[in-house]
Design an enzyme around this catalytic site. Sequence first.
Site, PDB file in Angstrom:
ATOM      1  CB  CYS A  12      -0.947   0.153   1.237  1.00  0.00           C
ATOM      2  SG  CYS A  12       0.053   0.182   2.866  1.00  0.00           S
ATOM      3  CG  HIS A  40       3.051  -6.137  11.819  1.00  0.00           C
ATOM      4  ND1 HIS A  40       2.105  -5.667  12.218  1.00  0.00           N
ATOM      5  CD2 HIS A  40       4.245  -5.840  12.478  1.00  0.00           C
ATOM      6  CE1 HIS A  40       2.273  -5.105  13.644  1.00  0.00           C
ATOM      7  NE2 HIS A  40       3.482  -5.287  13.646  1.00  0.00           N
ATOM      8  CG  HIS A  72       2.849  -0.128  13.272  1.00  0.00           C
ATOM      9  ND1 HIS A  72       3.103  -1.226  12.559  1.00  0.00           N
ATOM     10  CD2 HIS A  72       3.605  -0.151  14.128  1.00  0.00           C
ATOM     11  CE1 HIS A  72       4.002  -1.722  12.945  1.00  0.00           C
ATOM     12  NE2 HIS A  72       4.515  -0.964  14.106  1.00  0.00           N
ATOM     13  CB  CYS A  94       0.756   5.087   7.568  1.00  0.00           C
ATOM     14  SG  CYS A  94      -0.735   5.311   6.118  1.00  0.00           S
ATOM     15  CG  HIS A 122      -2.390  -3.436  15.760  1.00  0.00           C
ATOM     16  ND1 HIS A 122      -1.792  -2.108  15.186  1.00  0.00           N
ATOM     17  CD2 HIS A 122      -1.820  -4.364  14.891  1.00  0.00           C
ATOM     18  CE1 HIS A 122      -1.078  -2.626  13.920  1.00  0.00           C
ATOM     19  NE2 HIS A 122      -1.239  -3.824  13.852  1.00  0.00           N
ATOM     20  CD  GLU A 124      -3.706   1.834  13.113  1.00  0.00           C
ATOM     21  OE1 GLU A 124      -3.357   1.233  12.105  1.00  0.00           O
ATOM     22  OE2 GLU A 124      -4.848   2.537  12.890  1.00  0.00           O
ATOM     23  CB  THR A 158      -5.824   2.586   9.331  1.00  0.00           C
ATOM     24  OG1 THR A 158      -4.624   1.661   9.969  1.00  0.00           O
ATOM     25  CG2 THR A 158      -5.438   3.974   9.899  1.00  0.00           C
ATOM     26  CG  ASN A 220      -2.942  -5.454   6.056  1.00  0.00           C
ATOM     27  OD1 ASN A 220      -2.831  -5.862   5.103  1.00  0.00           O
ATOM     28  ND2 ASN A 220      -1.812  -5.194   6.587  1.00  0.00           N
TER      29      ASN A 220
HETATM   30  S1  SF4 Z   1      -2.752   2.759   7.215  1.00  0.00           S
HETATM   31 FE1  SF4 Z   1      -1.798   0.824   6.930  1.00  0.00          FE
HETATM   32  S2  SF4 Z   1      -2.599  -0.309   5.564  1.00  0.00           S
HETATM   33 FE2  SF4 Z   1      -3.368   1.979   5.059  1.00  0.00          FE
HETATM   34  S3  SF4 Z   1      -2.279   2.967   3.635  1.00  0.00           S
HETATM   35 FE3  SF4 Z   1      -1.285   3.314   5.892  1.00  0.00          FE
HETATM   36  S4  SF4 Z   1       0.232   1.653   6.211  1.00  0.00           S
HETATM   37 FE4  SF4 Z   1      -1.139   0.996   4.368  1.00  0.00          FE
END
Ligand code: SF4
Length: 276
Positions: A12, A40, A72, A94, A122, A124, A158, A220
């Site tokens: 992603c 991960h 994360h 991110c 988690h 994040e 997310t 994910n």
């Molecule tokens: S939140 Fe996580 S899955 Fe979504 S774009 Fe960012 S890194 Fe990728």
Amino acid sequence: MEIEKASAMGFCFGVKRAIELVERAARERGPLQTLGALVHNRQVVDRLTSCGVSVAANLGEVQGNIVAIASHGVEPETMEQVKARGFEVVDATCPFVRKAQVVAKRLGKAGFWVLVFGDAAHPEVRGVLGYAGENASASLEIPRLDTLPSRLGILCQTTQNQERFAEFLVQVISQKFAMFSELRIFNTICDATSRHQAAALELAERVDLMFVIGGEDSANTKRLARICADTGVTTFHIETAAEIDPRWLEGHRRVGITAGASTPDEVIDEVVAALA
Ligand code: SF4
């Protein structure tokens, strides 16, 4: 046997960005360490090690003066410690995670109880809760809400599933609505997650066997596997082609493939080649 890949899968935006940031930093400034795994996925972490980017489990393990923050994100206290110790920071959080952190912080400051639909263990989610402050919790089930303040803000990990988040919201609103004087809802599920999940579901409904490729610890990827399995199709979550048992393919004619957001193209290609 036909093999079909999901129309959206694999790396992603956030993972690509994180890898590019740390690779560039290592090229320009020499070896560095990430606080916990950058993403991960073991194959990505191993490849980064060969480029001079290794993993430190905590700040005490960091050698040198540069620390990279994983995609994360981390709790604000951790970021403060990093800065207080004088480390230079490569922040690969991110932007979608950052947005959830900002939303949580604003809600917390405005006096809302912050409820995160997500896995409390988690990294994040731990980070987002940290930004929300003391009045915050995370859960995948409806928690006890009757003791909370009357102003509630809800957001989402997310990488959760849109439908499950919607079900959670419906339950909170239908069972507990009268308890709240103000309710704010933020859909913080990222675009990549939504597209990957929709593509996996569409494919899983058309094939008779699914392979979901990604790290064992990848939230994910696990969610993609659950979505596929929930359609009733036989589903295997694997990390690499080496795990495939040829007996799994017996009697199957149409095989679908999807992959988590931190799964590199090379790993996906190896699985396709092994199946073919
Ligand atoms: S939140 Fe996580 S899955 Fe979504 S774009 Fe960012 S890194 Fe990728």
